[in-house]
Design a protein around this motif. Sequence first.
Motif, PDB file in Angstrom:
ATOM      1  N   CYS A  94       0.843  -1.182   0.000  1.00  0.00           N
ATOM      2  CA  CYS A  94       0.000   0.000   0.000  1.00  0.00           C
ATOM      3  C   CYS A  94       0.891   1.248   0.000  1.00  0.00           C
ATOM      4  CB  CYS A  94      -0.896  -0.007   1.243  1.00  0.00           C
ATOM      5  SG  CYS A  94      -1.739   1.556   1.516  1.00  0.00           S
ATOM      6  N   CYS A  97       0.334   3.284   3.657  1.00  0.00           N
ATOM      7  CA  CYS A  97       0.759   2.780   4.964  1.00  0.00           C
ATOM      8  C   CYS A  97       1.755   1.634   4.876  1.00  0.00           C
ATOM      9  CB  CYS A  97      -0.465   2.348   5.779  1.00  0.00           C
ATOM     10  SG  CYS A  97      -1.237   0.850   5.130  1.00  0.00           S
ATOM     11  N   GLN A  99       1.207  -1.428   4.092  1.00  0.00           N
ATOM     12  CA  GLN A  99       0.593  -2.738   4.328  1.00  0.00           C
ATOM     13  C   GLN A  99       0.684  -3.601   3.069  1.00  0.00           C
ATOM     14  OE1 GLN A  99      -1.120  -4.242   6.970  1.00  0.00           O
ATOM     15  NE2 GLN A  99      -1.633  -5.985   5.682  1.00  0.00           N
ATOM     16  N   CYS A 114      -6.786  -1.246   0.375  1.00  0.00           N
ATOM     17  CA  CYS A 114      -5.956  -1.580   1.536  1.00  0.00           C
ATOM     18  C   CYS A 114      -6.856  -1.806   2.748  1.00  0.00           C
ATOM     19  CB  CYS A 114      -4.975  -0.454   1.823  1.00  0.00           C
ATOM     20  SG  CYS A 114      -4.086  -0.708   3.363  1.00  0.00           S
ATOM     21  N   CYS A 117      -5.706   0.885   5.962  1.00  0.00           N
ATOM     22  CA  CYS A 117      -5.974   2.327   6.004  1.00  0.00           C
ATOM     23  C   CYS A 117      -7.074   2.736   5.029  1.00  0.00           C
ATOM     24  CB  CYS A 117      -4.707   3.126   5.735  1.00  0.00           C
ATOM     25  SG  CYS A 117      -4.105   2.923   4.052  1.00  0.00           S
ATOM     26  N   THR A 119      -7.182   2.872   1.846  1.00  0.00           N
ATOM     27  CA  THR A 119      -6.796   3.566   0.617  1.00  0.00           C
ATOM     28  C   THR A 119      -7.076   2.656  -0.576  1.00  0.00           C
ATOM     29  OG1 THR A 119      -4.989   4.528   1.866  1.00  0.00           O
ATOM     30  CG2 THR A 119      -4.885   4.774  -0.520  1.00  0.00           C
TER      31      THR A 119
HETATM   32 ZN    ZN Z   1      -2.792   1.179   3.518  1.00  0.00          ZN
END
Ligand code: ZN
Length: 125
Positions: A94, A97, A99, A114, A117, A119
């Motif tokens: 991501c 963040c 991830q 994601c 977060c 997104t």
């Molecule tokens: Zn994220």
Amino acid sequence: MSSLKEKMYRFMQGRYGMDDLGRFSMIVILVLMVLSMIFQSGLMNLMVCAGLIYVYYRAFSRNISKRYGENQKFLAFRDNLRSRKTSTVRVFKCPTCGQKVRVPKGKGKISIHCPKCNTDFIKRT
Ligand SMILES: [Zn+2]
């Protein structure tokens, strides 16, 4: 047959010889050899020596079933790595963040969500 060849043949009789693990080890040793020459590394030199002893020990071993078992383990490990490479899943990070998100491969451009977060980002799979 020359006598040297005959002697070699007799010497290798009942011994294990080269297998995939042996050949793979030789490649690793050759790479280490070149690296140790470039970096003048004593530690790498030592690893080359230890590696060669290991390869020759296996090749001249009379414990064929044990060597065979080692090779089978190596092949299973190698196949495992290969199947991971050709897996149908791709992992993207991501951009917000960091991830890791797993998505199916070969779907073209898709929007990835994601879960951490929330997104959405577009990636080609
Ligand atoms: Zn994220």
